[in-house]
Design a protein around this motif. Structure first.
Motif: not given
Length: 247
Positions: A29, A241, A244-247
């Motif tokens: 992020p 996965q 880095y499932a979300d930012d």
């Protein structure tokens, strides 16, 4: 950590999840780039968020060594943070070491005595004397590359001799003479899921570290069906996965 300790933790958490800590500055992020040590800040957040659901962490050293001294410092801070705050986690140094005996001895000291990992991945290509220094260390493990999940695995690992024995099978049969299932595991890629039947015939009681689930296309169902034994015997490692499932 002993084999029984690991199995008890798997049973208690009902999980054989290992989280790969492959921190990439191009993917973390953006707000973390304002931190003094963005890689450590990212790892700390991931560890705090996942510790209830996994039994192991596996930093891949290349992601830290590529940043020189600063990257090594981020890795050291990550290892210390896990050891101090989540001591029940099995900590794997994914380094794929393996060299002549005296060099391997130095690698073993670095990972087990200086950095205090529970396990390190090693290449068996140079034979017994390159792996032995990682063994016979109480509560420490060598995780030997056997059948990997990358496309190039077919170049060598699947080649067969005149008797039909494939190279990865030869590695399993020979290397299990060097140590016990209390100190040695094997890397087996999830993309080779059905091969786990053949592998379990040779090493029925060893733990297997299984990368390749998810981003590389491996089937968790096949891994569990063909790879699990009476003490679970699996550490399944996704990286991208999850982290880095979300930012």
């Amino acid at each position: 950590m002993t084999k029984q300790d690991l199995f008890e933790n798997i049973t208690r958490k009902q999980s054989f999840l290992c989280v790969g800590l492959d921190a990439d500055l191009q993917k973390i992020p953006r707000h973390l780039m304002r931190e003094k040590d963005p890689i450590f800040s990212f790892n700390k957040a991931i560890v705090d968020a996942t510790s209830l659901f996994c039994v192991a962490y596996k930093p891949n050293l290349a992601f830290y060594e590529s940043h020189g001294v600063q990257g090594q410092d981020s890795l050291d801070r990550t290892v210390s943070y896990i050891k101090e705050n989540y001591p029940d986690q099995f900590l794997i140094g994914d380094a794929k070491r393996g060299d002549i005996g005296n060099t391997s001895e130095m690698y073993a000291r670095a990972f087990f005595e200086v950095s205090c990992y529970d396990a390190v991945t090693v290449s068996p290509y140079m034979g017994e004397d390159s792996v032995k220094p990682f063994l016979n260390r109480p509560k420490k493990w060598a995780i030997v590359l056997a059948l990997t999940s990358n496309a190039g695995a077919n170049d060598f690992q699947m080649t067969a001799d005149a008797n039909g024995e494939r190279l990865f099978e030869k590695v399993l049969r020979k290397s299990k003479e060097w140590g016990t299932d209390e100190e040695m595991m094997y890397v087996v890629g999830a993309t080779q899921g059905k091969m786990l039947e053949d592998i379990r015939r040779i090493v029925p009681n060893h733990f297997l570290l299984v990368p390749g689930i998810g981003a590389q296309g491996g089937s968790l169902e096949e891994v569990a069906r063909y790879g699990m034994n009476s003490q679970c015997g699996l550490l399944v490692n996704p990286s991208r996965q999850i982290i880095y499932a979300d930012d």
